[in-house]
Write a protein that holds these residues in place. Structure first.
Motif, mmCIF file in Angstrom:
data_model
loop_
_atom_site.group_PDB
_atom_site.id
_atom_site.type_symbol
_atom_site.label_atom_id
_atom_site.label_comp_id
_atom_site.label_asym_id
_atom_site.label_seq_id
_atom_site.Cartn_x
_atom_site.Cartn_y
_atom_site.Cartn_z
ATOM 1 N N ILE A 15 0.896 -1.157 0.000
ATOM 2 C CA ILE A 15 0.000 0.000 0.000
ATOM 3 C C ILE A 15 0.936 1.209 0.000
ATOM 4 C CG2 ILE A 15 -1.805 1.210 1.297
ATOM 5 C CD1 ILE A 15 -2.117 -1.568 2.835
ATOM 6 N N TYR A 16 0.799 2.068 -0.998
ATOM 7 C CA TYR A 16 1.659 3.247 -1.116
ATOM 8 C C TYR A 16 0.845 4.472 -0.712
ATOM 9 C CZ TYR A 16 4.417 0.044 -3.949
ATOM 10 O OH TYR A 16 5.135 -1.038 -4.393
ATOM 11 N N LEU A 17 1.399 5.259 0.193
ATOM 12 C CA LEU A 17 0.682 6.425 0.709
ATOM 13 C C LEU A 17 1.542 7.669 0.506
ATOM 14 C CD1 LEU A 17 -1.476 7.858 2.565
ATOM 15 C CD2 LEU A 17 -0.194 6.970 4.527
ATOM 16 N N GLN A 18 1.067 8.580 -0.312
ATOM 17 C CA GLN A 18 1.834 9.819 -0.532
ATOM 18 C C GLN A 18 0.930 10.881 -1.149
ATOM 19 O OE1 GLN A 18 4.830 9.980 -3.673
ATOM 20 N NE2 GLN A 18 6.246 10.955 -2.251
ATOM 21 N N GLN A 19 1.067 12.106 -0.670
ATOM 22 C CA GLN A 19 0.324 13.204 -1.279
ATOM 23 C C GLN A 19 0.836 13.376 -2.709
ATOM 24 O OE1 GLN A 19 -0.284 16.499 1.274
ATOM 25 N NE2 GLN A 19 -0.745 15.119 2.943
ATOM 26 N N LYS A 161 -3.261 -6.009 -6.508
ATOM 27 C CA LYS A 161 -1.798 -6.128 -6.672
ATOM 28 C C LYS A 161 -1.096 -4.994 -5.938
ATOM 29 C CE LYS A 161 -1.821 -9.741 -9.217
ATOM 30 N NZ LYS A 161 -1.493 -10.982 -8.522
ATOM 31 N N ALA A 162 -1.784 -3.882 -5.758
ATOM 32 C CA ALA A 162 -1.219 -2.730 -5.035
ATOM 33 C C ALA A 162 -2.361 -1.761 -4.736
ATOM 34 C CB ALA A 162 -0.156 -2.019 -5.872
ATOM 35 N N VAL A 163 -2.149 -0.911 -3.731
ATOM 36 C CA VAL A 163 -3.115 0.149 -3.417
ATOM 37 C C VAL A 163 -2.328 1.470 -3.390
ATOM 38 C CG1 VAL A 163 -4.838 0.984 -1.761
ATOM 39 C CG2 VAL A 163 -4.435 -1.476 -1.975
ATOM 40 N N TYR A 164 -2.833 2.471 -4.099
ATOM 41 C CA TYR A 164 -2.155 3.771 -4.176
ATOM 42 C C TYR A 164 -3.055 4.811 -3.513
ATOM 43 C CZ TYR A 164 0.340 1.145 -7.743
ATOM 44 O OH TYR A 164 1.049 0.168 -8.402
ATOM 45 N N ILE A 165 -2.587 5.390 -2.428
ATOM 46 C CA ILE A 165 -3.429 6.311 -1.653
ATOM 47 C C ILE A 165 -2.865 7.727 -1.721
ATOM 48 C CG2 ILE A 165 -4.372 6.835 0.626
ATOM 49 C CD1 ILE A 165 -4.266 3.880 1.268
ATOM 50 N N ASP A 166 -3.674 8.625 -2.263
ATOM 51 C CA ASP A 166 -3.279 10.040 -2.379
ATOM 52 C C ASP A 166 -4.214 10.886 -1.506
ATOM 53 O OD1 ASP A 166 -2.697 12.616 -3.040
ATOM 54 O OD2 ASP A 166 -2.642 12.264 -5.216
ATOM 55 N N PRO A 167 -3.761 11.300 -0.323
ATOM 56 C CA PRO A 167 -4.647 12.078 0.565
ATOM 57 C C PRO A 167 -5.088 13.415 -0.038
ATOM 58 C CG PRO A 167 -2.724 11.279 1.772
ATOM 59 C CD PRO A 167 -2.453 11.041 0.318
ATOM 60 N N ASN A 168 -4.377 13.912 -1.061
ATOM 61 C CA ASN A 168 -4.791 15.193 -1.669
ATOM 62 C C ASN A 168 -6.187 15.104 -2.292
ATOM 63 O OD1 ASN A 168 -2.405 16.283 -0.954
ATOM 64 N ND2 ASN A 168 -1.516 16.364 -3.012
ATOM 65 N N VAL A 169 -6.558 13.921 -2.776
ATOM 66 C CA VAL A 169 -7.863 13.814 -3.451
ATOM 67 C C VAL A 169 -9.022 14.003 -2.459
ATOM 68 C CG1 VAL A 169 -6.949 12.311 -5.279
ATOM 69 C CG2 VAL A 169 -8.123 11.274 -3.312
ATOM 70 N N LEU A 170 -8.719 13.893 -1.159
ATOM 71 C CA LEU A 170 -9.787 14.075 -0.164
ATOM 72 C C LEU A 170 -10.297 15.514 -0.148
ATOM 73 C CD1 LEU A 170 -8.203 11.992 2.738
ATOM 74 C CD2 LEU A 170 -9.807 11.219 0.992
ATOM 75 N N ASN A 171 -9.486 16.438 -0.682
ATOM 76 C CA ASN A 171 -9.885 17.851 -0.681
ATOM 77 C C ASN A 171 -11.154 18.098 -1.482
ATOM 78 O OD1 ASN A 171 -7.884 18.973 0.981
ATOM 79 N ND2 ASN A 171 -6.391 18.778 -0.672
ATOM 80 N N THR A 172 -11.464 17.213 -2.429
ATOM 81 C CA THR A 172 -12.666 17.440 -3.240
ATOM 82 C C THR A 172 -13.910 16.753 -2.657
ATOM 83 O OG1 THR A 172 -11.929 15.636 -4.672
ATOM 84 C CG2 THR A 172 -11.486 17.867 -5.446
ATOM 85 N N LEU A 173 -13.759 16.083 -1.507
ATOM 86 C CA LEU A 173 -14.948 15.469 -0.879
ATOM 87 C C LEU A 173 -15.819 16.555 -0.246
ATOM 88 C CD1 LEU A 173 -13.415 12.468 1.111
ATOM 89 C CD2 LEU A 173 -14.704 12.343 -1.026
ATOM 90 N N ILE A 213 -3.355 14.496 7.879
ATOM 91 C CA ILE A 213 -4.088 13.341 7.337
ATOM 92 C C ILE A 213 -3.172 12.168 6.995
ATOM 93 C CG2 ILE A 213 -4.172 14.018 4.881
ATOM 94 C CD1 ILE A 213 -7.171 12.681 6.821
ATOM 95 N N GLN A 214 -1.940 12.472 6.550
ATOM 96 C CA GLN A 214 -1.057 11.356 6.188
ATOM 97 C C GLN A 214 -0.763 10.476 7.409
ATOM 98 O OE1 GLN A 214 1.231 11.929 2.941
ATOM 99 N NE2 GLN A 214 2.851 10.477 3.428
ATOM 100 N N GLU A 215 -0.504 11.121 8.538
ATOM 101 C CA GLU A 215 -0.239 10.383 9.785
ATOM 102 C C GLU A 215 -1.499 9.621 10.229
ATOM 103 O OE1 GLU A 215 2.169 9.683 11.673
ATOM 104 O OE2 GLU A 215 1.343 9.296 13.675
ATOM 105 N N ILE A 216 -2.657 10.277 10.091
ATOM 106 C CA ILE A 216 -3.913 9.641 10.510
ATOM 107 C C ILE A 216 -4.186 8.398 9.650
ATOM 108 C CG2 ILE A 216 -6.434 9.967 10.544
ATOM 109 C CD1 ILE A 216 -5.898 12.915 11.343
ATOM 110 N N VAL A 217 -4.073 8.557 8.319
ATOM 111 C CA VAL A 217 -4.340 7.424 7.425
ATOM 112 C C VAL A 217 -3.337 6.307 7.695
ATOM 113 C CG1 VAL A 217 -4.406 6.672 4.995
ATOM 114 C CG2 VAL A 217 -5.447 8.852 5.641
ATOM 115 N N LEU A 218 -2.064 6.674 7.882
ATOM 116 C CA LEU A 218 -1.024 5.668 8.131
ATOM 117 C C LEU A 218 -1.335 4.839 9.376
ATOM 118 C CD1 LEU A 218 1.757 4.481 7.381
ATOM 119 C CD2 LEU A 218 2.785 6.244 8.812
ATOM 120 N N ARG A 219 -1.758 5.504 10.441
ATOM 121 C CA ARG A 219 -2.055 4.775 11.684
ATOM 122 C C ARG A 219 -3.197 3.794 11.451
ATOM 123 N NH1 ARG A 219 0.605 7.562 16.225
ATOM 124 N NH2 ARG A 219 -0.158 5.807 17.431
#
Ligand code: GLY
Length: 355
Positions: A15-19, A161-173, A213-219
């Motif tokens: 799982i890759y997590l990066q803005q 096969k993989a999960v790509y998480i971009d916390p920036n996309v949450l801004n449009t919620l 948010i990155q720390e929150i999602v990571l936890r």
């Protein structure tokens, strides 16, 4: 970039997590995919925001097919899956190709279900765009569609096969769906991460939350990883992830999945079961009050919307047919304190004590 590796019985994946990771998918895919054709499955809301960006990026390297379903739970149906199978087949997508699920929980579950079943299984990756999907539904391989008798009743365990998480996309919620996802975040804090509960208490506005948010999602991901690795097929420890969900699902069903979001129902479920278990002496005194305060701070409901006899009976009936109700026994997830959860096995007939 944070990389969380999930080690399961038959597969491992990252799982890759990066803005900003959404802009790097084409560079990262070769680690997990060596074919030439990609079908992106998304919904009508997310497609407006992110489809052309992703599609253009992938088209530099791959042949890209776009499949857009209407936004909303209504799309998580076998008929919609069948329509997608036909589109994949018309585009000659085969087992050497890849499905990309770009969207929230509905898209992830539906595209994952299609990936698990089309040609007896083709590879897929998840790019979750809602907070709920980023911290929960995109991880761990639960894929499903709904049938008239219930949600997620037809599905599989089929890992991406993989999960790509971009916390920036949450801004449009919208605010409502941002806070909806935070209910699952609070769930993780309650079941296993008291430090996360303390972090959440310090944050007020959406801007403050998003700055952490990155720390929150990571936890949350680390807690999800812990339970999924222990119990990939959901027969034991993974049940801890259902804290608040037994009553929450019953409320969702009562309102026909329309009045409240999933997270709002989970919030009510967590608050209610904890209040009841505290009254029964199973939870330390004062814990339900702490939880209620955090739910208020996060604009989430903290009590059941009705208290009449008819409503309570309907909830009990819904719990009785829940797929987690096995041989008239229910494993309730309760907390002793914040961050300290336990399973409490009851006869289904005793459920009224908790509602
Ligand atoms: N969303 C709960 C689980 O993955 O088990």
């Amino acid at each position: 970039m944070q990389v969380i590796d999930l080690k399961l019985t038959h597969t491992n994946y990252n799982i890759y997590l990066q803005q900003g990771i959404l802009g790097k998918i084409a560079d990262m895919l070769p680690d997990v995919f060596s074919g030439s054709k990609i079908a992106i499955i998304t919904d009508s809301n997310v497609s407006e925001l992110y489809l052309s960006e992703l599609s253009c990026q992938l088209a530099q390297k791959y042949l890209v097919v776009e499949i857009v379903v209407p936004a909303g739970e209504e799309s998580k149906r076998l008929e919609v899956a069948a329509d997608i199978y036909n589109k994949l087949s018309a585009a000659r997508i085969s087992r050497s190709d890849l499905i990309v699920a770009l969207g929230g929980g509905v898209v992830g579950d539906l595209a994952g279900f299609v990936a698990a079943t089309y040609m007896r299984g083709i590879p897929f990756v998840q790019i979750p765009t809602s907070l709920l999907a980023q911290v929960d539904s995109s991880i761990g391989g639960k894929v499903a569609v709904d049938i008239p008798s219930g949600k997620n009743l037809v599905g599989a365990f089929y890992q991406p096969k993989a999960v790509y998480i971009d916390p920036n996309v949450l801004n449009t919620l919208t605010d409502r769906f941002y806070y909806d996802g935070l209910a699952e975040v609070i769930k993780y804090a309650c079941i296993k991460d008291a430090a996360l509960f303390e972090i959440l208490k310090q944050l007020g506005s959406r801007e403050q939350i998003q700055s952490q948010i990155q720390e929150i999602v990571l936890r949350c991901l680390n807690t999800k990883k812990h339970y999924v690795q222990l119990d990939e097929f959901d027969t034991g420890e993974r049940m801890f992830l259902n804290y608040g969900h037994t009553i929450g699902h019953a409320v969702e069903k009562y309102f026909d999945f329309t009045s409240y979001t999933h997270g709002e129902c989970v919030a009510m479920g967590m608050a209610h079961i904890t209040k009841q278990s505290e009254a029964l002496g199973l939870t330390d005194s004062g814990v339900s009050q702490k939880l209620q305060q955090l739910l208020i701070q996060y604009r989430l409901p903290y009590h059941l919307p009705e208290s009449g006899e008819e409503f309570i009976s309907a909830l009990l009936r819904a719990v009785a047919v829940d797929k987690k109700n096995l041989n008239k026994k229910l494993n309730l997830v309760l907390i002793k304190d914040i961050g300290e959860s336990f399973l409490h096995r009851i006869d289904s007939s005793d459920m009224h004590k908790f509602i």
